[in-house]
Design a protein around this motif. Structure first.
Motif, PDB file in Angstrom:
ATOM      1  N   THR A   1      54.689  55.197  14.729  1.00 57.88           N
ATOM      2  CA  THR A   1      55.991  54.839  15.301  1.00 57.88           C
ATOM      3  C   THR A   1      56.052  55.121  16.795  1.00 57.88           C
TER       4      THR A   1
ATOM      5  N   SER B   1      54.523  52.587  18.950  1.00 58.33           N
ATOM      6  CA  SER B   1      55.085  51.249  18.893  1.00 58.33           C
ATOM      7  C   SER B   1      55.945  50.961  20.116  1.00 58.33           C
ATOM      8  N   ALA B   2      55.950  49.727  20.532  1.00 64.48           N
ATOM      9  CA  ALA B   2      56.773  49.316  21.682  1.00 64.48           C
ATOM     10  C   ALA B   2      58.255  49.386  21.353  1.00 64.48           C
ATOM     11  N   ASP B   3      58.591  49.389  20.067  1.00 63.08           N
ATOM     12  CA  ASP B   3      60.000  49.425  19.654  1.00 63.08           C
ATOM     13  C   ASP B   3      60.560  50.834  19.600  1.00 63.08           C
ATOM     14  N   TYR B   4      59.713  51.854  19.760  1.00 62.41           N
ATOM     15  CA  TYR B   4      60.178  53.232  19.647  1.00 62.41           C
ATOM     16  C   TYR B   4      61.152  53.573  20.769  1.00 62.41           C
ATOM     17  N   LYS B   5      62.307  54.151  20.416  1.00 61.38           N
ATOM     18  CA  LYS B   5      63.367  54.415  21.387  1.00 61.38           C
ATOM     19  C   LYS B   5      63.550  55.897  21.707  1.00 61.38           C
TER      20      LYS B   5
ATOM     21  N   HIS C   1      66.011  57.308  17.007  1.00 60.82           N
ATOM     22  CA  HIS C   1      65.251  56.079  16.761  1.00 60.82           C
ATOM     23  C   HIS C   1      65.598  55.573  15.376  1.00 60.82           C
ATOM     24  N   THR C   2      66.114  54.367  15.278  1.00 60.94           N
ATOM     25  CA  THR C   2      66.401  53.744  13.989  1.00 60.94           C
ATOM     26  C   THR C   2      65.698  52.393  13.938  1.00 60.94           C
ATOM     27  N   VAL C   3      65.452  51.945  12.742  1.00 60.29           N
ATOM     28  CA  VAL C   3      64.763  50.671  12.548  1.00 60.29           C
ATOM     29  C   VAL C   3      65.797  49.591  12.275  1.00 60.29           C
ATOM     30  N   ALA C   4      65.862  48.580  13.105  1.00 61.98           N
ATOM     31  CA  ALA C   4      66.830  47.495  12.936  1.00 61.98           C
ATOM     32  C   ALA C   4      66.605  46.799  11.598  1.00 61.98           C
TER      33      ALA C   4
END
Length: 284
Positions: A218, A221-225, A245-248
């Motif tokens: 995670t 990953s580029a999506d990790y906030k 960090h939440t998963v859309a």
């Protein structure tokens, strides 16, 4: 003992038992307001109770162990799941399950937002009634069954005291991993009430089998906030800041807010959090 003595004994026993019953009844009624949090029965709670009856929730669920036994007892569901999760679930239960995999699901009740909010208020009030620890919670799951309202469905005797898979923790072991396992099972609310440690056994929260490996993936990953730099700090972040960090599109959050309680950072000591992280890091 002759007949007269037996009769007097029976009469005396009946009088004593009746007085004891009367005294206990009076004492119970004296304590009811405190035990039931009567001061917190708001109009929303009262309306929520009406919604509960209107939708015949008791035909499947139980409160305080009373009702039907098709679906889980919901006495403490508000504490175990939280208002955000319950509101999203009641709005559309089908988003939380795969009907082909989990068989029959809870039907969609088509309740209004007000009805849902008030029903959650009612369940929250119920969860704070002093029920002397009954029914016992959490129910630990070692299989993939999931019941309505996101509560675990026990599988062949696994309810209650079934051991959870994971790192070996010998009796008396005081290592961080062993202490972390204790935190996992006994924190309030218990992590085990929402998370399984069995691959594919999704409950109110995702299975934590392989969580250490997923944590590393995670953060790469580029999506990790979030702000974590490695798997350990990611696990720590997930515990104290679950919404970092939440998963859309996942069923465990809504509008970027995780359904997981955000109170563990206050309810657990820094040492307990470190122990919990050490335990979860063993699931690779």
């Amino acid at each position: 003992m002759n007949k007269r003595q037996a009769r007097l004994f029976a009469i005396g026993s009946t009088v004593v038992a009746s007085l004891a019953f009367l005294g206990l009844t009076i004492d119970s009624h004296r304590q009811f307001p405190k035990l039931t949090n009567a001061q917190n029965i708001t109009p929303a709670v009262t309306h929520g109770k009406d919604v509960w009856h209107k939708n015949n929730c008791i035909n499947c669920h139980t409160l305080f162990g009373e009702g039907a036994y098709y679906a889980p007892d919901l006495t403490k569901i508000a504490q175990h799941r939280g208002a955000a999760y319950l509101q999203a679930y009641l709005k559309d239960p089908s988003k939380f399950y795969d009907e082909q995999r989990h068989r029959r699901l809870m039907p969609k009740q088509d309740m209004t937002d007000v009805e849902i909010a008030d029903l959650v208020s009612f369940l929250d009030w119920v969860s704070k009634v002093d029920n002397q620890g009954w029914p016992p919670r959490p129910i630990l799951v070692t299989g993939s069954g999931i019941g309505p309202m996101g509560a675990p469905r026990p599988i062949e005797g696994t309810a209650g005291s079934a051991p959870l898979p994971g790192a070996a923790t010998p009796a008396g072991d005081k290592s961080p991993i062993a202490l972390g396992e204790i935190v996992f099972k006994t924190s309030t609310p218990a992590c085990a009430a929402c998370h399984s440690l069995v691959p594919g056994a999704q409950m109110a929260g995702p299975s934590l089998a392989g969580v250490a490996t997923r944590a590393q993936q995670t953060i790469g990953s580029a999506d990790y906030k979030g702000q974590a730099k490695d798997a350990t700090t990611y696990l720590h972040e997930s515990i104290v800041q679950p919404s970092a960090h939440t998963v859309a599109g996942a069923m465990y959050s809504a509008s970027g807010v995780s359904f997981m309680p955000a109170t563990y950072g206050k309810d657990l000591t820094p040492e307990q959090i470190d122990q919990l992280v050490a335990y979860l890091a063993t699931f690779k």
